[in-house]
Design an enzyme around this catalytic site. Structure first.
Site, PDB file in Angstrom:
ATOM      1  N   THR A  27       5.073  -1.048  11.172  1.00  0.00           N
ATOM      2  CA  THR A  27       3.911  -0.565  11.917  1.00  0.00           C
ATOM      3  C   THR A  27       2.809  -1.610  11.831  1.00  0.00           C
ATOM      4  OG1 THR A  27       2.979   0.539   9.982  1.00  0.00           O
ATOM      5  CG2 THR A  27       4.420   1.859  11.383  1.00  0.00           C
ATOM      6  N   ALA A  60       3.617  -1.215   5.635  1.00  0.00           N
ATOM      7  CA  ALA A  60       2.256  -0.698   5.827  1.00  0.00           C
ATOM      8  C   ALA A  60       1.292  -1.862   5.698  1.00  0.00           C
ATOM      9  CB  ALA A  60       1.944   0.377   4.789  1.00  0.00           C
ATOM     10  N   VAL A  86       4.221  -3.703   1.434  1.00  0.00           N
ATOM     11  CA  VAL A  86       2.867  -4.087   1.835  1.00  0.00           C
ATOM     12  C   VAL A  86       2.930  -5.273   2.796  1.00  0.00           C
ATOM     13  CG1 VAL A  86       0.602  -4.851   1.056  1.00  0.00           C
ATOM     14  CG2 VAL A  86       1.936  -3.265  -0.353  1.00  0.00           C
ATOM     15  N   LYS A  87       2.374  -5.065   3.972  1.00  0.00           N
ATOM     16  CA  LYS A  87       2.398  -6.075   5.029  1.00  0.00           C
ATOM     17  C   LYS A  87       1.116  -6.898   4.946  1.00  0.00           C
ATOM     18  CE  LYS A  87       3.847  -6.043   9.900  1.00  0.00           C
ATOM     19  NZ  LYS A  87       3.962  -5.150  11.081  1.00  0.00           N
ATOM     20  N   VAL A  88       1.277  -8.205   4.759  1.00  0.00           N
ATOM     21  CA  VAL A  88       0.155  -9.101   4.482  1.00  0.00           C
ATOM     22  C   VAL A  88       0.129 -10.224   5.527  1.00  0.00           C
ATOM     23  CG1 VAL A  88      -0.877 -10.646   2.771  1.00  0.00           C
ATOM     24  CG2 VAL A  88       0.395  -8.619   2.014  1.00  0.00           C
TER      25      VAL A  88
END
Length: 218
Positions: A27, A60, A86-88
């Protein structure tokens, strides 16, 4: 190759999960906004709702751009559910944050990758996934699939554990080509996955089988 669906739409996630081939969900803030999900608490709850449907990893995304804020936000996201990745973003502080998260055992997805150099840095920092955006490269007359092939070559040279997550997949042929090249994961709309089901000879063959069956059982 793993199949992820790139959406925040719960009905589409449920449909992909029911198909039996879904391995995860990605997402981003744009997809959340498209579904009318706004406000921090609503977004966090939506991630939980996605995890309740999908059985695989759920990316996310942090919306911060400084190291300290990314750490704070990423730890909050990771605590939501064990499926959260965790999307960075691929920026200097993002690489620092990925290294921090990696050392802490928090899985990460380095997003907005458009070059081999960026993918190499992400792998060196310990990213779980790296997300080259092949569709957006195609949009500016650059070969997005070639980038996947180059990253695959580099990662294989040095046996990096980071998985290549082909992002911004637009259509079914992107899926097929990513599989040929050796992407570990693809993420795209439900239509790109369902397109793999279709072939005119399958449709005509099934129609003939059913017609012949009806003739013989009248």
């Amino acid at each position: 190759m793993k199949f992820f669906i790139d959406t925040a739409n719960l009905d589409q996630i449920r449909e992909a999960q029911d198909l039996g081939v879904l391995d995860g969900v990605t997402t981003n803030p744009s997809l959340m906004a498209k579904e009318g999900i706004t406000g921090r608490e609503n977004i966090l709850q939506h991630y939980k709702d996605i995890c309740a449907i999908a059985t695989g990893d759920v990316s996310a995304e942090v919306i911060s751009t400084t190291y300290d804020e990314m750490i704070k936000e990423g730890e909050e996201l990771a605590a939501l559910h064990e499926q959260i990745v965790v999307k960075v973003p691929m920026i200097k502080d993002g690489i620092k944050a990925i290294k921090y998260f990696s050392d802490k055992g928090i899985r990460t997805n380095c997003t907005l990758v458009f070059s081999c150099g960026q993918a190499l840095l992400a792998a060196k920092a310990g990213a779980t996934y790296v997300s080259p955006f092949i569709g957006r490269l195609d949009d500016i007359s650059t070969d997005g699939l070639n980038l996947i092939a180059e990253i695959r070559h580099i990662y294989d040279n040095y046996m990096f554990d980071t998985q290549i997550l082909a992002a911004s997949v637009r259509h079914t042929m992107h899926v097929i080509d990513c599989a040929k090249i050796g992407a570990d994961v693809m993420t795209g709309p439900l239509s790109s996955i369902e397109g793999l089901l279709r072939h005119p000879l399958t449709d005509s063959g099934l129609a003939k089988f059913l017609a012949d069956y009806e003739k013989g059982n009248k």
